[in-house]
Design a protein around this motif. Structure first.
Motif, PDB file in Angstrom:
ATOM      1  N   ARG A 282       0.843  -1.202   0.000  1.00  0.00           N
ATOM      2  CA  ARG A 282       0.000   0.000   0.000  1.00  0.00           C
ATOM      3  C   ARG A 282       0.878   1.252   0.000  1.00  0.00           C
ATOM      4  O   ARG A 282       1.509   1.572   1.009  1.00  0.00           O
ATOM      5  CB  ARG A 282      -0.931  -0.012   1.199  1.00  0.00           C
ATOM      6  N   PRO A 283       0.927   1.962  -1.109  1.00  0.00           N
ATOM      7  CA  PRO A 283       1.799   3.151  -1.199  1.00  0.00           C
ATOM      8  C   PRO A 283       1.476   4.207  -0.156  1.00  0.00           C
ATOM      9  O   PRO A 283       2.384   4.876   0.341  1.00  0.00           O
ATOM     10  CB  PRO A 283       1.538   3.666  -2.619  1.00  0.00           C
ATOM     11  N   TRP A 284       0.187   4.400   0.176  1.00  0.00           N
ATOM     12  CA  TRP A 284      -0.162   5.429   1.159  1.00  0.00           C
ATOM     13  C   TRP A 284       0.449   5.112   2.521  1.00  0.00           C
ATOM     14  O   TRP A 284       0.873   6.025   3.241  1.00  0.00           O
ATOM     15  CB  TRP A 284      -1.673   5.573   1.279  1.00  0.00           C
ATOM     16  N   ALA A 285       0.512   3.820   2.882  1.00  0.00           N
ATOM     17  CA  ALA A 285       1.105   3.443   4.167  1.00  0.00           C
ATOM     18  C   ALA A 285       2.605   3.689   4.167  1.00  0.00           C
ATOM     19  O   ALA A 285       3.169   4.162   5.164  1.00  0.00           O
ATOM     20  CB  ALA A 285       0.804   1.975   4.467  1.00  0.00           C
TER      21      ALA A 285
ATOM     22  N   GLU B  13      -8.227   2.051   4.492  1.00  0.00           N
ATOM     23  CA  GLU B  13      -8.360   2.484   3.100  1.00  0.00           C
ATOM     24  C   GLU B  13      -9.776   2.990   2.813  1.00  0.00           C
ATOM     25  O   GLU B  13      -9.955   3.953   2.071  1.00  0.00           O
ATOM     26  CB  GLU B  13      -8.003   1.332   2.166  1.00  0.00           C
ATOM     27  N   ASP B  14     -10.779   2.329   3.388  1.00  0.00           N
ATOM     28  CA  ASP B  14     -12.157   2.788   3.207  1.00  0.00           C
ATOM     29  C   ASP B  14     -12.342   4.187   3.781  1.00  0.00           C
ATOM     30  O   ASP B  14     -13.012   5.040   3.189  1.00  0.00           O
ATOM     31  CB  ASP B  14     -13.128   1.817   3.878  1.00  0.00           C
ATOM     32  N   ARG B  15     -11.725   4.442   4.940  1.00  0.00           N
ATOM     33  CA  ARG B  15     -11.828   5.772   5.545  1.00  0.00           C
ATOM     34  C   ARG B  15     -11.113   6.812   4.693  1.00  0.00           C
ATOM     35  O   ARG B  15     -11.600   7.942   4.527  1.00  0.00           O
ATOM     36  CB  ARG B  15     -11.242   5.752   6.954  1.00  0.00           C
ATOM     37  N   ASN B  16      -9.955   6.450   4.164  1.00  0.00           N
ATOM     38  CA  ASN B  16      -9.227   7.375   3.294  1.00  0.00           C
ATOM     39  C   ASN B  16     -10.045   7.698   2.045  1.00  0.00           C
ATOM     40  O   ASN B  16     -10.108   8.849   1.600  1.00  0.00           O
ATOM     41  CB  ASN B  16      -7.881   6.772   2.890  1.00  0.00           C
ATOM     42  N   HIS B  17     -10.684   6.661   1.491  1.00  0.00           N
ATOM     43  CA  HIS B  17     -11.502   6.872   0.285  1.00  0.00           C
ATOM     44  C   HIS B  17     -12.702   7.758   0.602  1.00  0.00           C
ATOM     45  O   HIS B  17     -13.048   8.656  -0.175  1.00  0.00           O
ATOM     46  CB  HIS B  17     -11.957   5.526  -0.265  1.00  0.00           C
ATOM     47  N   ALA B  18     -13.331   7.517   1.763  1.00  0.00           N
ATOM     48  CA  ALA B  18     -14.484   8.341   2.141  1.00  0.00           C
ATOM     49  C   ALA B  18     -14.075   9.786   2.370  1.00  0.00           C
ATOM     50  O   ALA B  18     -14.784  10.716   1.973  1.00  0.00           O
ATOM     51  CB  ALA B  18     -15.135   7.766   3.401  1.00  0.00           C
ATOM     52  N   ALA B  19     -12.897   9.983   3.011  1.00  0.00           N
ATOM     53  CA  ALA B  19     -12.415  11.345   3.254  1.00  0.00           C
ATOM     54  C   ALA B  19     -12.080  12.048   1.942  1.00  0.00           C
ATOM     55  O   ALA B  19     -12.378  13.233   1.761  1.00  0.00           O
ATOM     56  CB  ALA B  19     -11.191  11.307   4.164  1.00  0.00           C
ATOM     57  N   ALA B  20     -11.477  11.299   0.997  1.00  0.00           N
ATOM     58  CA  ALA B  20     -11.137  11.893  -0.296  1.00  0.00           C
ATOM     59  C   ALA B  20     -12.396  12.257  -1.073  1.00  0.00           C
ATOM     60  O   ALA B  20     -12.473  13.305  -1.722  1.00  0.00           O
ATOM     61  CB  ALA B  20     -10.274  10.924  -1.102  1.00  0.00           C
ATOM     62  N   THR B  21     -13.419  11.405  -0.989  1.00  0.00           N
ATOM     63  CA  THR B  21     -14.683  11.687  -1.670  1.00  0.00           C
ATOM     64  C   THR B  21     -15.368  12.908  -1.082  1.00  0.00           C
ATOM     65  O   THR B  21     -15.899  13.766  -1.805  1.00  0.00           O
ATOM     66  CB  THR B  21     -15.617  10.465  -1.572  1.00  0.00           C
TER      67      THR B  21
ATOM     68  N   ASN C 296      -7.531  16.624   5.213  1.00  0.00           N
ATOM     69  CA  ASN C 296      -7.459  15.659   4.135  1.00  0.00           C
ATOM     70  C   ASN C 296      -6.147  14.906   4.200  1.00  0.00           C
ATOM     71  O   ASN C 296      -5.140  15.403   4.672  1.00  0.00           O
ATOM     72  CB  ASN C 296      -7.601  16.351   2.776  1.00  0.00           C
ATOM     73  N   ASP C 297      -6.182  13.670   3.714  1.00  0.00           N
ATOM     74  CA  ASP C 297      -5.029  12.788   3.778  1.00  0.00           C
ATOM     75  C   ASP C 297      -4.048  13.161   2.675  1.00  0.00           C
ATOM     76  O   ASP C 297      -4.225  12.794   1.519  1.00  0.00           O
ATOM     77  CB  ASP C 297      -5.512  11.334   3.624  1.00  0.00           C
ATOM     78  N   ILE C 298      -3.012  13.885   3.038  1.00  0.00           N
ATOM     79  CA  ILE C 298      -2.033  14.335   2.045  1.00  0.00           C
ATOM     80  C   ILE C 298      -1.174  13.180   1.570  1.00  0.00           C
ATOM     81  O   ILE C 298      -0.835  13.052   0.415  1.00  0.00           O
ATOM     82  CB  ILE C 298      -1.160  15.457   2.636  1.00  0.00           C
ATOM     83  N   VAL C 299      -0.796  12.286   2.531  1.00  0.00           N
ATOM     84  CA  VAL C 299       0.013  11.146   2.147  1.00  0.00           C
ATOM     85  C   VAL C 299      -0.753   9.856   2.361  1.00  0.00           C
ATOM     86  O   VAL C 299      -0.210   8.805   2.230  1.00  0.00           O
ATOM     87  CB  VAL C 299       1.331  11.121   2.942  1.00  0.00           C
TER      88      VAL C 299
END
Length: 538
Positions: free
Chosen positions: A320-323, A516-524, A535-538
């Motif tokens: 997972r690149p974000w991790a 990942e689901d939380r990151n996707h929800a935050a990005a949406t 917002n999740d910058i990295v």
């Protein structure tokens, strides 16, 4: 009209039936049955946090055992024309013209005549200890997330660290001493990580910050006890200091084995539901009725959510690149913090400039005392401020004070000591917030690994510090090579923290998929304009 009114609830019911009910997550169950932290639950968390006190003693013990003692010219040498004077170097004086102020066995430097052996050999034991921390951190980091668990890893680490410390007291030469310091560092590499993760997983979200600060206060207590022990044994051998700090640690590890349970959260993530039920019952001392309710909640949990970490934690992060981006950023920031945090107490002797022996104990005590208000400040920041801004401000203050310590002339010892303590204070608070930040950035399935690697980055900064301290003692403008480099390193660390997502006030994920689901929800939500902050910058 009546037909239209009757159709509305039918449409509502059909839309509700079309939307599947959300399956309860591990965090939901944990917060329901552990969120209201009981007294027994909190006491056990603090008992685990006390491992940091034992850790602190082994980290900073070399400030006394490896210190270079003061010396004096013998009366006969002043009349024989040997050239002995307080400004001379004992390495250039003939034997018999000078002597140590205390017994030769008070320090490894005087017992094995390391003062004239060069800075590399003098710094070898301290560097070996930090090297052992690095090797142990990388080799043992995944065990607490996989095979051994939090409790077993902590007990084994404490017991092996105490045994290595006791054996260090028997070292016959500097090479054996350095090897045993390496073994001690290897053993203690997971102590702080496991203690922090286990204690915070014992309590609910509302008490997480309080328990984290309790760990940092225990570290301050252990650090503060070290100059007291060393001063009480100042006329004895350095070997006694190791014995009196190692044997209590061994007794404490036995106590933990019998009084503390494994983390229910970790047991759930590993799919061991029944063990989690029993651990919760023993942890908070609640009735079997509550435990039965917790057991029923286990049935509702998706087995995939509980057993989703059978793969290696390292592999899960690597895919997972974000991790990896989060880990790289927080580790880079931790390196600069660690250089100041470990380097300042080890370099405090360079600020004394001709003071008495008692000045060393007082100077280290001042640094240890700074840990207490720094933990209180960290507690306030954790509870009332966001993580990113807190760390950026603290590292900037630590860097500015460290650079000021390099700029102030050597003759103004009081001013240099004051800014050194302030720099160390800010670095302590920054480290406390960074460690809590790290526990919140990663889910339970990889949390111990991630926090362990972050602590290894801190230790790597500490391993680099003795090299710059040795360089500083060799050069005319030595303060730049120590305090100056420290200030630049920790000042730049704030740039990496600014790239991390904010975690303050948010619940912790348990699996990588959940995060990942939380990151996707935050990005949406950010794309839709409903959430333009954190917002999740990295």
């Amino acid at each position: 009209m009546s037909i239209g009114n009757a159709s509305a609830p039918l449409l509502t019911r059909s839309s509700q039936e079309a939307e599947p009910a959300k399956e309860p997550s591990i965090d939901d169950v944990i917060e329901k049955y552990m969120g209201a932290t009981g007294v027994l639950q909190l006491l056990k968390a603090v008992l685990v946090a006390f491992a940091w006190a034992m850790d602190a003693q082994q980290v900073f013990i070399s400030a006394f055992t490896d210190a270079e003692p003061r010396w004096h010219c013998l009366a006969a040498s002043t009349t024989s024309g040997s050239g002995c004077s307080p400004t001379s170097s004992p390495c250039a004086l003939p034997p018999g013209s000078w002597a140590w102020d205390r017994a030769a066995g008070a320090s490894v430097v005087s017992e094995w005549a390391l003062g004239c052996a060069g800075p590399a050999l003098v710094s070898l034991p301290a560097s070996s200890f930090f090297a052992g921390c690095l090797v142990g951190g990388f080799l043992l980091a995944t065990l607490a997330d996989s095979l051994l668990g939090r409790k077993k890893m902590l007990v084994v680490s404490l017991a092996s660290m105490s045994v290595a410390g006791a054996l260090t007291a028997l070292a016959p030469n500097v090479w054996a001493y350095a090897a045993l310091r390496f073994a001690s560092g290897f053993s203690r590499s997971m102590v702080g990580t496991c203690a922090l993760v286990l204690s915070t997983e014992f309590v609910g979200k509302s008490c997480r910050g309080t328990v984290s600060v309790a760990s940092f206060l225990c570290f301050a207590l252990g650090f503060l006890s070290l100059p007291a022990i060393a001063y009480a044994l100042r006329d004895a051998s350095w070997r006694d200091v190791y014995l009196w700090t190692s044997l209590p640690c061994l007794c404490y590890s036995v106590l933990l084995h019998f009084l503390v349970q494994e983390s229910p959260r970790w047991l759930l993530v590993r799919g061991r539901k029944q063990d989690a039920v029993e651990a919760l019952r023993q942890l908070n001392g609640r009735s079997r009725t509550t435990a039965a309710g917790f057991s029923m909640a286990m049935v509702e949990l998706d087995d995939a959510a509980c057993a989703g970490t059978s793969r290696s934690a390292l592999q899960a992060m690597w895919e997972r690149p974000w991790a990896l981006r989060r880990l790289a950023a927080i580790m880079a920031a931790s390196f600069g913090v660690g250089m100041v945090y470990f380097g300042m107490p080890l370099n405090v002797g360079s600020l004394l400039d001709g003071g008495s022996d008692s000045d060393l104990y007082l100077s280290v005590a001042y640094n240890a005392l700074a840990e207490v208000p720094s933990a209180a400040l960290a507690w306030l920041l954790i509870g009332r401020a966001d993580r990113r801004s807190s760390v950026v401000v603290l590292v900037a203050a630590a860097g500015a004070c460290s650079l000021a310590c390099a700029a102030i002339p050597r003759g103004v010892a009081a001013a240099r000591m004051a800014v050194e303590v302030v720099s160390f204070f800010a670095a302590c608070a920054a480290l406390d917030v960074v460690l809590v930040y790290a526990t919140e950035l990663f889910p339970t399935s990889v949390r111990n690994l991630a926090v362990g690697l972050v602590r290894q980055a801190v230790v790597l900064g500490g391993a680099a510090a003795p090299m710059f301290i040795a360089l500083g003692r060799q050069h005319q403008r030595g303060s730049f090579w120590s305090f100056g480099v420290f200030g630049v390193a920790i000042g730049c660390s704030g740039l990496f923290v600014a790239c991390l997502p904010e975690t303050s006030g948010k619940s912790m994920s348990d699996t990588m998929d959940e995060e990942e689901d939380r990151n996707h929800a935050a990005a949406t939500a950010t794309t839709d304009g409903t959430n333009d902050s954190d917002n999740d910058i990295v």
